[in-house]
Every structure is written in C-alpha cells, then in structure tokens.
Design a protein around this motif. Structure first.
Motif, PDB file in Angstrom:
ATOM      1  N   ALA A  56       0.844  -1.193   0.000  1.00  0.00           N
ATOM      2  CA  ALA A  56       0.000   0.000   0.000  1.00  0.00           C
ATOM      3  C   ALA A  56       0.874   1.236   0.000  1.00  0.00           C
ATOM      4  N   GLY A  57       0.260   2.360  -0.333  1.00  0.00           N
ATOM      5  CA  GLY A  57       0.951   3.646  -0.240  1.00  0.00           C
ATOM      6  C   GLY A  57       0.763   4.221   1.154  1.00  0.00           C
ATOM      7  N   GLY A  58       1.828   4.758   1.739  1.00  0.00           N
ATOM      8  CA  GLY A  58       1.710   5.395   3.055  1.00  0.00           C
ATOM      9  C   GLY A  58       1.046   6.754   2.911  1.00  0.00           C
ATOM     10  N   LEU A  59       0.105   7.062   3.786  1.00  0.00           N
ATOM     11  CA  LEU A  59      -0.581   8.365   3.725  1.00  0.00           C
ATOM     12  C   LEU A  59      -0.244   9.231   4.941  1.00  0.00           C
ATOM     13  N   ALA A  60      -0.580   8.733   6.133  1.00  0.00           N
ATOM     14  CA  ALA A  60      -0.378   9.523   7.353  1.00  0.00           C
ATOM     15  C   ALA A  60       1.116   9.784   7.549  1.00  0.00           C
ATOM     16  N   PRO A  61       1.443  10.922   8.169  1.00  0.00           N
ATOM     17  CA  PRO A  61       2.860  11.206   8.422  1.00  0.00           C
ATOM     18  C   PRO A  61       3.482  10.084   9.252  1.00  0.00           C
ATOM     19  N   GLY A  62       4.696   9.681   8.907  1.00  0.00           N
ATOM     20  CA  GLY A  62       5.375   8.650   9.693  1.00  0.00           C
ATOM     21  C   GLY A  62       5.102   7.234   9.238  1.00  0.00           C
ATOM     22  N   VAL A  63       4.214   7.060   8.261  1.00  0.00           N
ATOM     23  CA  VAL A  63       3.971   5.710   7.711  1.00  0.00           C
ATOM     24  C   VAL A  63       4.835   5.601   6.455  1.00  0.00           C
ATOM     25  N   GLU A  64       6.027   5.047   6.631  1.00  0.00           N
ATOM     26  CA  GLU A  64       7.071   5.135   5.609  1.00  0.00           C
ATOM     27  C   GLU A  64       7.280   3.807   4.874  1.00  0.00           C
ATOM     28  N   VAL A  65       7.971   3.882   3.737  1.00  0.00           N
ATOM     29  CA  VAL A  65       8.285   2.685   2.938  1.00  0.00           C
ATOM     30  C   VAL A  65       8.989   1.650   3.829  1.00  0.00           C
ATOM     31  N   ALA A 113      -6.298  -7.982   7.435  1.00  0.00           N
ATOM     32  CA  ALA A 113      -5.465  -7.558   6.312  1.00  0.00           C
ATOM     33  C   ALA A 113      -4.181  -6.901   6.802  1.00  0.00           C
ATOM     34  N   VAL A 114      -3.109  -7.206   6.074  1.00  0.00           N
ATOM     35  CA  VAL A 114      -1.820  -6.586   6.369  1.00  0.00           C
ATOM     36  C   VAL A 114      -1.252  -6.018   5.069  1.00  0.00           C
ATOM     37  N   ARG A 115      -0.692  -4.823   5.164  1.00  0.00           N
ATOM     38  CA  ARG A 115      -0.110  -4.178   3.982  1.00  0.00           C
ATOM     39  C   ARG A 115       1.274  -3.655   4.340  1.00  0.00           C
ATOM     40  N   THR A 116       2.249  -4.002   3.528  1.00  0.00           N
ATOM     41  CA  THR A 116       3.578  -3.403   3.677  1.00  0.00           C
ATOM     42  C   THR A 116       3.606  -2.141   2.820  1.00  0.00           C
ATOM     43  N   ILE A 117       4.185  -1.076   3.352  1.00  0.00           N
ATOM     44  CA  ILE A 117       4.202   0.199   2.625  1.00  0.00           C
ATOM     45  C   ILE A 117       5.285   0.161   1.539  1.00  0.00           C
ATOM     46  N   SER A 118       4.830   0.282   0.281  1.00  0.00           N
ATOM     47  CA  SER A 118       5.744   0.196  -0.863  1.00  0.00           C
ATOM     48  C   SER A 118       6.131   1.571  -1.382  1.00  0.00           C
ATOM     49  N   ASP A 119       5.358   2.598  -1.016  1.00  0.00           N
ATOM     50  CA  ASP A 119       5.579   3.946  -1.570  1.00  0.00           C
ATOM     51  C   ASP A 119       4.829   4.936  -0.701  1.00  0.00           C
ATOM     52  N   ARG A 120       5.011   6.201  -0.944  1.00  0.00           N
ATOM     53  CA  ARG A 120       4.324   7.219  -0.140  1.00  0.00           C
ATOM     54  C   ARG A 120       3.154   7.835  -0.919  1.00  0.00           C
ATOM     55  N   ALA A 121       2.681   7.168  -1.966  1.00  0.00           N
ATOM     56  CA  ALA A 121       1.542   7.650  -2.758  1.00  0.00           C
ATOM     57  C   ALA A 121       1.803   9.054  -3.309  1.00  0.00           C
ATOM     58  N   ASP A 122       3.080   9.398  -3.537  1.00  0.00           N
ATOM     59  CA  ASP A 122       3.441  10.746  -3.989  1.00  0.00           C
ATOM     60  C   ASP A 122       4.063  10.698  -5.388  1.00  0.00           C
ATOM     61  N   ASP A 123       4.727  11.767  -5.775  1.00  0.00           N
ATOM     62  CA  ASP A 123       5.292  11.824  -7.132  1.00  0.00           C
ATOM     63  C   ASP A 123       6.333  10.727  -7.390  1.00  0.00           C
ATOM     64  N   GLU A 124       6.911  10.179  -6.337  1.00  0.00           N
ATOM     65  CA  GLU A 124       7.906   9.105  -6.485  1.00  0.00           C
ATOM     66  C   GLU A 124       7.268   7.708  -6.434  1.00  0.00           C
ATOM     67  N   ALA A 125       5.952   7.659  -6.272  1.00  0.00           N
ATOM     68  CA  ALA A 125       5.298   6.389  -5.925  1.00  0.00           C
ATOM     69  C   ALA A 125       5.551   5.283  -6.954  1.00  0.00           C
ATOM     70  N   HIS A 126       5.479   5.638  -8.236  1.00  0.00           N
ATOM     71  CA  HIS A 126       5.544   4.583  -9.244  1.00  0.00           C
ATOM     72  C   HIS A 126       6.889   3.839  -9.189  1.00  0.00           C
ATOM     73  N   GLY A 127       7.976   4.586  -9.161  1.00  0.00           N
ATOM     74  CA  GLY A 127       9.311   3.974  -9.103  1.00  0.00           C
ATOM     75  C   GLY A 127       9.514   3.205  -7.812  1.00  0.00           C
ATOM     76  N   ASP A 128       9.107   3.810  -6.699  1.00  0.00           N
ATOM     77  CA  ASP A 128       9.256   3.150  -5.392  1.00  0.00           C
ATOM     78  C   ASP A 128       8.479   1.839  -5.359  1.00  0.00           C
ATOM     79  N   PHE A 129       7.265   1.889  -5.905  1.00  0.00           N
ATOM     80  CA  PHE A 129       6.387   0.718  -5.912  1.00  0.00           C
ATOM     81  C   PHE A 129       7.054  -0.438  -6.659  1.00  0.00           C
TER      82      PHE A 129
END
Ligand code: SAH
Length: 251
Positions: A96-105, A212-228
C-alpha cells in the motif's frame, strides 16, 4: 453425533466437524508465488477467470488466490472464496501507499478497518458512506487481526508496525497533490490501496472474519511509481510469505 437443526438439515453437524479453511489473498503475482512455494500440495481450481489454489500450509486447509487489482475484482474474488470454496476466514496480504505522516516505505500496516476514499453518493448519502449500510467503514475481525498483528511481530521483528484505518479506491495514488488532498480529507487513514474495503464489505455481508496486512511500498506521492516497482521486486514477496507462515504456525 449426527443431529438436524430446526430446518431439517445437517448444517450444524457439518460446521462442527469440517476443518477450518483459511483463504490467503494476495494482490500481486510476486506475493502469491511466495505463498504457493510454502504449500506442498496445491491443486489449481479455475473459476471466474481466476486460479484458486487449494491445499495445505503448516497443516491448515488453505485456498490461495490472486485478488486482482481494484475493488470490483477483489469483491468477486472474496465472494467466490466464500460461496464456492466455503472459506471460514480471509487474510489479505499486499502492499500500500503510506498516507499519514510517519507511515514510511518498509513499515507494515495491520488494518483495524477500511473505508472507500472514492465513494461519494452525496447529497443523498453523506460523502464516503456506503449507501444503505449507514456507515462509511467496515471493521476487520478483532481476533483475527490480533493474530495477524502477532504474526507480523514474529515474522518481521525489526519492522515498524502501525494499526488503524486503511483507505481503498480505484486509483493508484501517485502524485504528491492527490496524496496531500487525501491526508487532509481523511486524517485517520494510515495507508491507501485498491482492494481492502471491497473484501471487508463482502466479509461483513457474509459474516466471515477478515484481516489484512499491507507493507508500505511507496508514499503515494510523485515518487510512488518507481518506489512501488522497486519494492515489489525486492521486498514485498518475502514479507508476505513470512507473515503468512508465522500466522498459520501460530494458529
Ligand atoms: N502502477 C502499478 C500498478 C498499480 S496497482 C504498476 O505499474 O504495476 C498497485 C497495487 O498495490 C494495488 O493492488 C494497490 O492495492 C497497491 N498499492 C500500492 N501503492 C499504492 C498507491 N500509492 N495507491 C493505490 N494503491 C497502491
């Protein structure tokens, strides 16, 4: 002892004597492959364009399947698991993409509940509310979620673990602008993904426990696609398999 219920069938007897069957649902091919590698005897059963893998994992009856991406695909998968494969509980693993502050890759989020960030039937119903349900969110099963939380702590002892609300929608959120707008609208949401709320609603309808469990793959931001893409290749599958293994070992 064989006994009939009030409607003259043997359902109570069968429920008591049938082994518990667990569905393991993954969003990505890489994750499913890692789970299948742990199953010694899986048999492929195709249905509705999907391959359901029926077998065992650590002595549990298991059905492993790819949800496919998006809410409708995930709802179809969950419904088939319940109706045709008669699973007793559903566990979802994914990224999943991290949304809240501090929920990091690299952090892990165990969901307490799900809502749909792209559902809006206003002004007839309040924004986000699921029409005719009188709520905008569905809780995950408390006991199963606790078991999954414990499994994450065993499988990934060094990982930062968050517990809370996850938002689902039919969008890969991949701009900083959209991510900020979601954070402002839904300050409670820890992460964003594309399937969980659909599975949660189906499980609510059928009364089937869901976690459900989700590992944070990206921050849902402009870098999300590459990070994902990087994350999927390097980390996601190992995480999922380790969590599933610890979960089933623990019960
Ligand atoms: N664009 C990607 C695929 C997007 S689907 C690609 O090139 O392959 C992303 C999957 O991971 C979905 O199953 C979703 O649940 C989850 N996910 C991860 N990060 C997400 C984000 N930032 N927004 C929405 N879903 C995300």
């Amino acid at each position: 002892m064989v006994w009939e219920d009030g409607e003259g069938n043997l359902s109570s007897y069968l429920m008591d004597n049938r082994r518990m069957r667990t569905a393991i649902v993954s969003a990505m091919h890489e994750e499913l492959a890692a789970v299948l590698a742990l199953m010694p005897d899986e048999q492929k059963q195709p249905l509705a364009g999907r391959d359901f893998w029926v077998g065992h994992l650590h002595g549990h009856d298991v059905v492993a399947v790819l949800s496919r991406i998006g809410k409708v695909a995930a709802a179809t998968t969950a419904t088939a698991l319940i109706e045709r494969f008669e699973v007793d509980r559903i566990v979802f693993t994914g990224v999943a993409g991290g949304l809240a502050p501090g929920v990091e890759v690299g952090h892990v989020v165990v969901a307490d509940g799900f809502m749909q960030h792209d559902l809006d039937a206003s002004p007839i119903f309040p924004k986000y509310q699921v029409p005719l349900y009188g709520t905008d969110r569905f809780a995950t099963d408390a006991k199963l979620t606790q078991q999954l939380d414990a499994a994450v702590r065993v499988a990934l002892p060094g990982s930062r673990l968050h517990r809370g609300l996850v938002a689902s929608g039919d969008r890969f959120v991949s701009t900083t602008g959209e991510s900020r707008a979601l954070q402002a609208a839904l300050p409670e949401a820890l992460a964003v993904e594309m399937e969980g709320a659909a599975v949660a609603q189906v499980c609510h309808d059928y009364g089937v426990p869901f976690a459900a469990v989700r590992t944070i793959s990206d921050r849902a931001d402009d870098e999300a696609h590459g990070d994902f893409l990087r994350f999927i290749q390097e980390v996601a599958s190992r995480h999922s398999a380790a969590i599933v293994e610890a979960f089933l070992r623990g019960g």
